[in-house]
Design a protein around this motif. Structure first.
Motif, PDB file in Angstrom:
ATOM      1  N   ARG A   1      36.880 -78.586 -23.890  1.00  0.00           N
ATOM      2  CA  ARG A   1      37.892 -79.017 -22.913  1.00  0.00           C
ATOM      3  C   ARG A   1      39.209 -79.341 -23.616  1.00  0.00           C
ATOM      4  O   ARG A   1      40.288 -78.975 -23.140  1.00  0.00           O
ATOM      5  CB  ARG A   1      37.401 -80.239 -22.138  1.00  0.00           C
ATOM      6  CG  ARG A   1      36.202 -79.981 -21.257  1.00  0.00           C
ATOM      7  CD  ARG A   1      36.009 -81.108 -20.259  1.00  0.00           C
ATOM      8  NE  ARG A   1      34.669 -81.130 -19.695  1.00  0.00           N
ATOM      9  CZ  ARG A   1      34.297 -81.884 -18.684  1.00  0.00           C
ATOM     10  NH1 ARG A   1      35.165 -82.707 -18.123  1.00  0.00           N
ATOM     11  NH2 ARG A   1      33.052 -81.864 -18.229  1.00  0.00           N
ATOM     12  N   GLU A   2      39.119 -80.044 -24.742  1.00  0.00           N
ATOM     13  CA  GLU A   2      40.336 -80.395 -25.472  1.00  0.00           C
ATOM     14  C   GLU A   2      41.027 -79.153 -26.012  1.00  0.00           C
ATOM     15  O   GLU A   2      42.255 -79.041 -25.967  1.00  0.00           O
ATOM     16  CB  GLU A   2      39.991 -81.354 -26.608  1.00  0.00           C
ATOM     17  CG  GLU A   2      39.522 -82.718 -26.134  1.00  0.00           C
ATOM     18  CD  GLU A   2      38.925 -83.561 -27.237  1.00  0.00           C
ATOM     19  OE1 GLU A   2      38.767 -84.780 -27.036  1.00  0.00           O
ATOM     20  OE2 GLU A   2      38.602 -83.008 -28.314  1.00  0.00           O
TER      21      GLU A   2
ATOM     22  N   ASP B   1      26.272 -81.439 -21.549  1.00  0.00           N
ATOM     23  CA  ASP B   1      27.500 -80.738 -21.177  1.00  0.00           C
ATOM     24  C   ASP B   1      28.213 -80.314 -22.455  1.00  0.00           C
ATOM     25  O   ASP B   1      28.876 -81.111 -23.113  1.00  0.00           O
ATOM     26  CB  ASP B   1      28.404 -81.635 -20.330  1.00  0.00           C
ATOM     27  CG  ASP B   1      29.647 -80.900 -19.836  1.00  0.00           C
ATOM     28  OD1 ASP B   1      29.873 -79.752 -20.246  1.00  0.00           O
ATOM     29  OD2 ASP B   1      30.402 -81.500 -19.043  1.00  0.00           O
TER      30      ASP B   1
ATOM     31  N   THR C   1      30.755 -78.509 -22.882  1.00  0.00           N
ATOM     32  CA  THR C   1      32.229 -78.500 -22.865  1.00  0.00           C
ATOM     33  C   THR C   1      32.789 -79.803 -23.414  1.00  0.00           C
ATOM     34  O   THR C   1      33.981 -79.894 -23.690  1.00  0.00           O
ATOM     35  CB  THR C   1      32.773 -78.283 -21.440  1.00  0.00           C
ATOM     36  OG1 THR C   1      32.486 -79.428 -20.625  1.00  0.00           O
ATOM     37  CG2 THR C   1      32.179 -77.043 -20.808  1.00  0.00           C
ATOM     38  N   ARG C   2      31.908 -80.820 -23.550  1.00  0.00           N
ATOM     39  CA  ARG C   2      32.343 -82.110 -24.098  1.00  0.00           C
ATOM     40  C   ARG C   2      31.714 -82.392 -25.459  1.00  0.00           C
ATOM     41  O   ARG C   2      31.847 -83.500 -25.978  1.00  0.00           O
ATOM     42  CB  ARG C   2      32.016 -83.233 -23.120  1.00  0.00           C
ATOM     43  CG  ARG C   2      32.741 -83.090 -21.791  1.00  0.00           C
ATOM     44  CD  ARG C   2      32.737 -84.375 -20.990  1.00  0.00           C
ATOM     45  NE  ARG C   2      31.421 -84.683 -20.432  1.00  0.00           N
ATOM     46  CZ  ARG C   2      31.179 -85.758 -19.693  1.00  0.00           C
ATOM     47  NH1 ARG C   2      32.147 -86.628 -19.456  1.00  0.00           N
ATOM     48  NH2 ARG C   2      29.973 -85.971 -19.204  1.00  0.00           N
TER      49      ARG C   2
ATOM     50  N   THR D   1      36.522 -80.794 -28.737  1.00  0.00           N
ATOM     51  CA  THR D   1      35.667 -80.280 -27.665  1.00  0.00           C
ATOM     52  C   THR D   1      36.303 -79.046 -27.037  1.00  0.00           C
ATOM     53  O   THR D   1      37.499 -78.792 -27.191  1.00  0.00           O
ATOM     54  CB  THR D   1      35.444 -81.334 -26.570  1.00  0.00           C
ATOM     55  OG1 THR D   1      36.676 -81.523 -25.846  1.00  0.00           O
ATOM     56  CG2 THR D   1      34.990 -82.662 -27.163  1.00  0.00           C
TER      57      THR D   1
ATOM     58  N   GLU E   1      28.812 -85.454 -13.488  1.00  0.00           N
ATOM     59  CA  GLU E   1      29.895 -86.216 -14.118  1.00  0.00           C
ATOM     60  C   GLU E   1      30.741 -86.943 -13.079  1.00  0.00           C
ATOM     61  O   GLU E   1      31.076 -88.118 -13.247  1.00  0.00           O
ATOM     62  CB  GLU E   1      30.776 -85.269 -14.933  1.00  0.00           C
ATOM     63  CG  GLU E   1      32.013 -85.919 -15.530  1.00  0.00           C
ATOM     64  CD  GLU E   1      32.943 -84.911 -16.181  1.00  0.00           C
ATOM     65  OE1 GLU E   1      34.139 -85.211 -16.351  1.00  0.00           O
ATOM     66  OE2 GLU E   1      32.476 -83.806 -16.535  1.00  0.00           O
TER      67      GLU E   1
END
Length: 676
Positions: free
Chosen positions: A459-460, A345, A347-348, A457, A272
């Motif tokens: 991460r969010e 990924d 996490t997204r 997500t 990334e």
């Protein structure tokens, strides 16, 4: 007169010489511009991703799969450059790219012996050959000499060294001392010892014949030759003795017998950031906010969890600093496991959070005075228009406090709070926290937001959870180190409301784990997503378990599947317990922070026709409670009073403290029961 003529001739001669020099310089400049050196190989490099301390996380190859990683002379130990200069080009510091003395020596030696007995190749000429490989002929040598002068002119000594250090062949598909150091020694070139540096100088002479993994004896001899006969002479006495000791400690053990795998921590994040903004000493080094030790530990936890998951099941983990929002560890899935969509990924990935957003909902309700931790609410069957939500366990708990409803993840109280708060306001808060709501096409924010009716997500979700643990401050997660002032972020919640929710969520892990961690779980409809998020006083973390293709894992829940993983992740972190402030203790603390407030009934509440307990927090006692301006019984030193409504209708409840501060709320008695 003759003297004057001689002076004029001398002046004309000088002018002619100067003109000739200018013409020659112009011709050389024009030639340089017409035939510039090809620097494409020097620029076509891979990337090295490092953690916040500069420790290597991952290396990514250059196009074509070649391990060509950029490095400059400033980044390597001084001994390596000294050994290189002493072994390959003793007069490197002063010649213009070609060493006339070395050329003369090689020519005389060749004439006497009738064959080539010594070379005249400088480091600059070697760099030219590495940039533009050619057959080993006299014509190629002449071109390399011209290019060497051109490189010195264009790049200077530092640039020439950069080219050699980046492109020197190290055996197989390895190029440059950075790749060589990682593959042969398993450590960054910045940390190699003197004997190891000597091997990196020796191998490029005959990279396939001196490969340590295939020809260790030859590699050892070449290394020792650099140390004894050439390189060591350039070193100070102390370093020379240290190199000899290093080389002799384990016999030939200082020469690696096998090539090591390139570092590959945080593979999803490495790819990334590799194409994004660069940070580091060179353009090929990307410094992230991760912690290599923690990343390795979290990847170990994830690997152990993956071993116990059913087919196509996967896990994603994010750990971040609570204050700066810098990500310290990130696992995006099972890298390159095709059956688990390992290259994705996770996490997204946008998924349904289930009940994992309820802490934000309760914090907003506390913030706006709609409820407080001790507010009594009804967990009973109820319709919201045509929708009749149920709890995950299908049963109902009756009357509970808001703190109990949040800890138990009860659905009816949460939907009632969402109705009072307003779905649009909740969606706006999500956006302010960096989690733009993904709603079904053609729909707007609605009551199902309370139960995970939105795409988000991992991460969010971790960022939203961090706001609860960080006194209501917004702040997006970041994977690159924060600059000065990186902790500055606008609050989206009052600190008292956020701390009250945090206190409610501080509870022990069911299967054991670190104390003082606030956590919440979530399970999406059908068990497609299992979530667990939590925070202590220093870190925030989130775990997702599920299948990347969206199919359910039978029996998977946030509490049973993801929460044990979260406990293991927090066990890797240094202890930073938060104080628990559940129940009435949280009510009292919120009151102290926020001043005089009515806890119950909240503004706009719809309550039944039976007896009601009016509660307040904060303010200076004694307190006086009024309904439509008429005092009711009790109050005084207490912070609550009983009231029996005379009948259905609309009323205004007010509390006044000894200092004259007042708080009031309009309520409705009768109709559909709401919070109580």
């Amino acid at each position: 007169m003759p003297a004057l003529l001689r002076g004029r001739r001398w002046a004309r001669g000088l002018l002619g010489l100067a003109g000739g020099i200018v013409a020659l310089a112009g011709a050389l400049l024009a030639l340089d511009r017409a035939l510039p050196p090809d620097l494409s190989r020097l620029e076509a490099v891979g990337r090295v991703v490092v953690d916040r301390e500069g420790r290597v996380l991952s290396a990514l190859p250059a196009p074509g799969g070649v391990w060509r990683l950029p490095v400059s002379a400033e980044e390597v130990p001084r001994a390596l450059v000294d050994l290189l200069v002493a072994a390959e080009d003793r007069r490197f510091r002063w010649h213009p790219g070609v060493d006339p003395l070395a050329v003369a020596r090689a020519a005389l030696g060749g004439l006497r012996a009738g064959r080539v007995v010594s070379g005249a190749s400088t480091i600059s000429m070697q760099a030219a050959r590495l940039l533009e490989p050619r057959p080993r002929t006299l014509r190629s040598k002449a071109i390399e000499a011209a290019r060497a002068v051109q490189l010195e002119w264009r790049l200077g000594k530092a640039g020439v060294l950069r080219a050699w250090l980046t492109l020197a062949p190290m055996g197989g598909n390895l190029e440059g001392v950075r790749a060589g150091s990682l593959a042969w020694f398993g450590r960054p070139v910045e940390r190699v010892g003197v004997a190891e540096a000597a091997l990196l100088v020796a191998v490029p002479r005959r990279p396939e014949a001196l490969r340590p993994d295939r020809h260790p004896a030859a590699a050892l001899a070449a290394r020792d030759a650099v140390l004894r006969r050439r390189g060591a002479a350039a070193l100070p006495v102390a370093e020379r003795e240290a190199a000899r000791a290093e080389a002799g400690r384990a016999g030939d053990g200082a020469v690696p017998w096998a090539r090591r795998a390139m570092p590959g921590l945080a593979p999803h994040l490495a790819r990334e950031v590799a194409g994004g903004p660069m940070a580091g000493a060179s353009a090929g080094v990307v410094r992230t906010s991760l912690d290599a030790g923690l990343q390795r530990g979290v990847e170990g936890v994830a690997a152990a969890v993956l071993a116990g998951l059913p087919a196509r099941g996967s896990v994603a983990v994010v750990v971040a600093d609570l204050r700066t929002r810098e990500v310290r560890a990130l696992v995006g899935g099972d890298w390159l496991a095709e059956g688990r969509a390992g290259a994705m990924d996770l996490t997204r990935a946008v998924r349904s959070p289930g009940s994992a957003l309820k802490p934000l909902l309760y914090a907003m309700a506390f913030d706006r005075g709609l409820a407080a931790p001790g507010t009594v609410m009804e967990d009973l069957p109820r319709h919201f228009g045509d929708w009749a939500p149920e709890n995950y366990a299908r049963g109902f708990s009756g009357r509970v406090t808001a703190a109990e409803a949040l800890r138990g993840s009860l659905n009816l109280p949460a939907v009632a709070l969402m109705e009072a708060l307003g779905p649009l306001r909740f969606a706006s808060a999500l956006k302010a926290l960096g989690a733009v709501p993904r709603l079904p096409p053609g729909t707007g924010p609605a009551l199902p937001l309370a139960l995970g009716g939105v795409g988000i997500t991992l991460r969010e979700l971790v960022g939203v959870t961090a706001a609860i643990g960080d006194r209501g401050r917004a702040g997006a997660l970041r994977v690159l180190p924060a600059g000065p002032g990186g902790e500055g972020a606008a609050p989206v919640l009052r600190a008292g409301a956020a701390e009250a929710v945090a206190g409610i969520l501080v509870q022990g892990f069911p299967g054991g784990g670190p104390a003082g961690v606030a956590w919440k779980t979530g399970t999406s409809w059908g068990g497609r997503d299992a979530w667990a998020v939590g925070f202590d006083a220093r870190h925030v973390a989130g775990v997702w378990v599920g299948r990347p293709d969206g199919t359910a894992i039978p029996g998977a829940t946030g509490r049973g599947t993801a929460l044990p993983v979260l406990a293991r992740v927090f066990a890797l972190l240094p202890p930073a317990p938060r104080p628990g402030e559940a129940g009435e203790r949280a009510v009292a603390r919120a009151g102290v922070v926020d001043g005089l407030r009515l806890l119950f009934p909240p503004a706009g509440a719809v309550i039944g026709e039976g007896a009601v307990t009016i509660r307040a927090v904060g303010g200076q006692r004694p307190l006086v409670f009024l309904v439509d301006g008429v005092p009711v019984a009790a109050g005084g030193a207490r912070r609550e009073a009983g009231w029996v409504p005379p009948g259905p209708g609309f009323y205004r409840v007010t509390v006044v403290d000894a200092a004259g501060a007042a708080a009031s709320a309009p309520v409705r008695v009768g109709g559909v029961p709401g919070v109580e």
